[in-house]
Design an enzyme around this catalytic site. Structure first.
Site, PDB file in Angstrom:
ATOM      1  CG  ASP A  13      -1.789  -1.209   1.311  1.00 41.65           C
ATOM      2  OD1 ASP A  13      -2.247  -1.667   0.262  1.00 41.65           O
ATOM      3  OD2 ASP A  13      -1.982  -1.719   2.421  1.00 41.65           O
ATOM      4  CE  LYS A  16       3.052  -2.505  -4.624  1.00 43.30           C
ATOM      5  NZ  LYS A  16       2.817  -2.275  -3.190  1.00 43.30           N
ATOM      6  N   GLY A  40      -4.573  -4.317  -4.547  1.00 45.28           N
ATOM      7  CA  GLY A  40      -5.690  -3.545  -5.087  1.00 45.28           C
ATOM      8  C   GLY A  40      -5.297  -2.114  -5.337  1.00 45.28           C
ATOM      9  CG  HIS A  41      -4.008   1.269  -8.145  1.00 44.55           C
ATOM     10  ND1 HIS A  41      -3.670   1.623  -9.413  1.00 44.55           N
ATOM     11  CD2 HIS A  41      -3.986   2.409  -7.424  1.00 44.55           C
ATOM     12  CE1 HIS A  41      -3.449   2.927  -9.457  1.00 44.55           C
ATOM     13  NE2 HIS A  41      -3.642   3.421  -8.263  1.00 44.55           N
ATOM     14  CD  GLN A 223       0.825  -8.721  -2.316  1.00 48.50           C
ATOM     15  OE1 GLN A 223       1.568  -9.406  -2.978  1.00 48.50           O
ATOM     16  NE2 GLN A 223      -0.402  -8.446  -2.701  1.00 48.50           N
TER      17      GLN A 223
HETATM   18  P1  IMP Z   1      -2.516 -12.699   1.907  1.00 47.54           P
HETATM   19  O1  IMP Z   1      -1.560 -12.197   0.900  1.00 47.54           O
HETATM   20  O2  IMP Z   1      -3.956 -12.442   1.559  1.00 47.54           O
HETATM   21  O3  IMP Z   1      -2.263 -14.146   2.253  1.00 47.54           O
HETATM   22  O4  IMP Z   1      -2.279 -11.886   3.280  1.00 47.54           O
HETATM   23  C1  IMP Z   1      -1.074 -12.007   4.020  1.00 47.54           C
HETATM   24  C2  IMP Z   1      -0.703 -10.672   4.652  1.00 47.54           C
HETATM   25  O5  IMP Z   1      -0.325  -9.761   3.629  1.00 47.54           O
HETATM   26  C3  IMP Z   1      -1.839  -9.988   5.410  1.00 47.54           C
HETATM   27  O6  IMP Z   1      -1.280  -9.261   6.486  1.00 47.54           O
HETATM   28  C4  IMP Z   1      -2.409  -9.028   4.398  1.00 47.54           C
HETATM   29  O7  IMP Z   1      -3.058  -7.925   5.008  1.00 47.54           O
HETATM   30  C5  IMP Z   1      -1.139  -8.592   3.697  1.00 47.54           C
HETATM   31  N1  IMP Z   1      -1.370  -8.132   2.318  1.00 47.54           N
HETATM   32  C6  IMP Z   1      -1.613  -8.892   1.229  1.00 47.54           C
HETATM   33  N2  IMP Z   1      -1.741  -8.123   0.144  1.00 47.54           N
HETATM   34  C7  IMP Z   1      -1.557  -6.863   0.528  1.00 47.54           C
HETATM   35  C8  IMP Z   1      -1.527  -5.618  -0.167  1.00 47.54           C
HETATM   36  O8  IMP Z   1      -1.684  -5.526  -1.388  1.00 47.54           O
HETATM   37  N3  IMP Z   1      -1.296  -4.523   0.594  1.00 47.54           N
HETATM   38  C9  IMP Z   1      -1.066  -4.590   1.934  1.00 47.54           C
HETATM   39  N4  IMP Z   1      -1.081  -5.728   2.614  1.00 47.54           N
HETATM   40  C10 IMP Z   1      -1.323  -6.860   1.920  1.00 47.54           C
END
Ligand code: IMP
Length: 425
Positions: A13, A16, A40-41, A223
């Protein structure tokens, strides 16, 4: 060497989307190399909101081709929904969007088990996005996954889905969930495969041809470094390599093709989900940053945890990404504060640490430096030299502490609210 990698230097977040959007006009090809619909964007197209989770936001530039590469995990429904949303707003992806036949497919059982496991963990939950990301990567590594190319081969798909559901069966039994039937999954995914077929190909070849033509390639990470499966705050991480090195395996290119790595960092820090966050502010200052920065997730809507800038985390990010420069975002959010704190090191058991430790990050005490804030509106600044003196000093201090220069500075959500934007290639 035509390739540039853009990665998140914190917990995701970092903004990007905006940076990739700014750099896209300079690129011929934009490649998303890791993660899935957990990212997500939010974009505004023709006055209407579109949230893209999988397709690079570069798709909005008509001359740019976009690849969703084999390092990603794809939920076909989400991808097709994004294509329809874009075309409903007049953005055609035909002939410009390429989806890897090698990318792994997020199946219904992956999303179900993601939710079941999180519920079972209770207070120890990772706080995943429940998009099935972890279980899909788990199946990929366990060599029982289904790939996008399999969706175009119904007989093979049935065999693979059957074996996959069998593998999950004891876990569902234990967690008390209901597995979908082989027939329902196959019927649904054959249909989805038919709709995806026009976009499916060997995307690594496309990237390779682009390199041979000396085209400019923008490799877009998802991420952030602190959520990387190898380098992040394990186990509170995502399940893929979010670091720049992930671009090589994820897109199918050699490291020699990469000329530059830009790490995106907010001017402060945020995190969603569980896990250690040394500079977290649980007081009114945290609320202030959250509200001023609009810190609510675009995928899950969850309020983000907010804190001061964490230099030790950034130092590690600079090192493991081979960061050439930092793009600093959301500087405007800090406007109006009397003073700013920056965590420059941690203290753990009486020892000073300059980078996150193997364990104990949840117990470190941040060592802060305090800098004076600024009151002047920065959103109109288009050059770093136009920023208030204290804002310039803040950026210089970050450069000194992290050891990496700051290139671009974002001073507001709009494209033009950017200082020192130059051709990144
Ligand atoms: P997962 O990727 O859904 O398995 O989540 C694992 C961890 O990564 C959690 O803490 C999510 O909140 C975090 N996370 C996954 N994708 C994002 C993102 O795009 N932005 C911020 N945090 C993310």
């Amino acid at each position: 060497m035509p390739a540039l990698v853009v990665v998140g230097a914190q917990w995701g977040d970092e903004g990007k989307g905006k940076i990739v959007d700014l750099y896209t006009p300079y690129a011929d090809l934009v490649v998303r190399f890791a993660g899935g619909a957990n990212a997500g964007h939010t974009l505004v197209v023709g006055g209407e909101k579109v949230i893209l989770h999988l397709i690079p936001s570069g798709i909005l530039h008509q001359g740019t081709r976009c690849v969703v590469a084999q390092g990603t995990v794809l939920d076909p429904e989400v991808l097709l929904n994004e294509i329809s949303q874009l075309s409903a707003r007049g953005v055609s992806v035909e002939g410009r969007l390429f989806v890897s036949d090698r990318a792994h497919v997020v199946l219904p059982q992956h999303k179900l088990v993601d939710g079941l496991r999180e519920a079972q963990k209770g207070a120890n939950a990772i706080g995943t996005t429940k998009r099935g990301i972890g279980p899909t990567y788990e199946d990929k590594v366990g060599r029982r996954g289904v790939r996008i190319g399999d969706l175009l081969r119904p007989a093979l798909l049935e065999e693979k889905v059957r074996a996959n559901l069998e593998a999950w069966s004891p876990i569902f039994e234990k967690l008390g969930g209901t597995l979908p039937s082989v027939e329902s999954v196959v019927a649904q995914y054959v249909e989805l495969g038919k709709r995806l077929e026009p976009y499916v190909c060997d995307t690594a070849s496309i990237v390779h041809t682009s390199i041979q033509k000396d085209e400019k390639i923008l490799l877009e990470g998802a991420q952030g470094t602190m959520l990387d499966i190898d380098h992040g705050t394990y186990p509170f991480v995502t399940s893929s390599n979010a670091v720049a090195g992930g671009a090589c395996a994820g897109a199918g290119i050699g490291p020699t093709a990469i000329q530059k790595v830009i790490g995106i960092s907010k001017a402060y820090a945020t995190r969603v989900g569980g896990g250690p966050f040394p500079t977290e502010l649980l007081d009114e200052m945290g609320d202030l940053l959250r509200n001023a920065g609009g810190e609510f997730g675009s995928t899950t809507g969850r309020p983000r945890r907010c804190g001061w800038l964490d230099v030790p985390a950034l130092r590690m990010a600079a090192r493991v990404n081979g960061m050439s420069e930092i793009a600093l975002t959301k500087l405007d959010v800090l406007t109006g504060l009397d003073e700013l704190k920056v965590c420059v090191a941690y203290e753990l058991d009486g020892e000073k640490l300059l980078e996150p430790p193997y364990d104990g990050l949840e117990s470190v005490k941040p060592i802060y430096e305090t800098l004076p804030g600024w009151k002047e509106d920065v959103s109109g600044c288009r050059k770093r030299s136009e920023l208030p003196e204290n804002a310039q000093k803040y950026i210089e201090a970050i450069e000194k502490w992290v050891g990496v220069k700051v290139g671009l500075v974002s001073v507001g959500p709009d494209r033009d609210q950017t200082a020192d934007l130059v051709d990144p290639f």
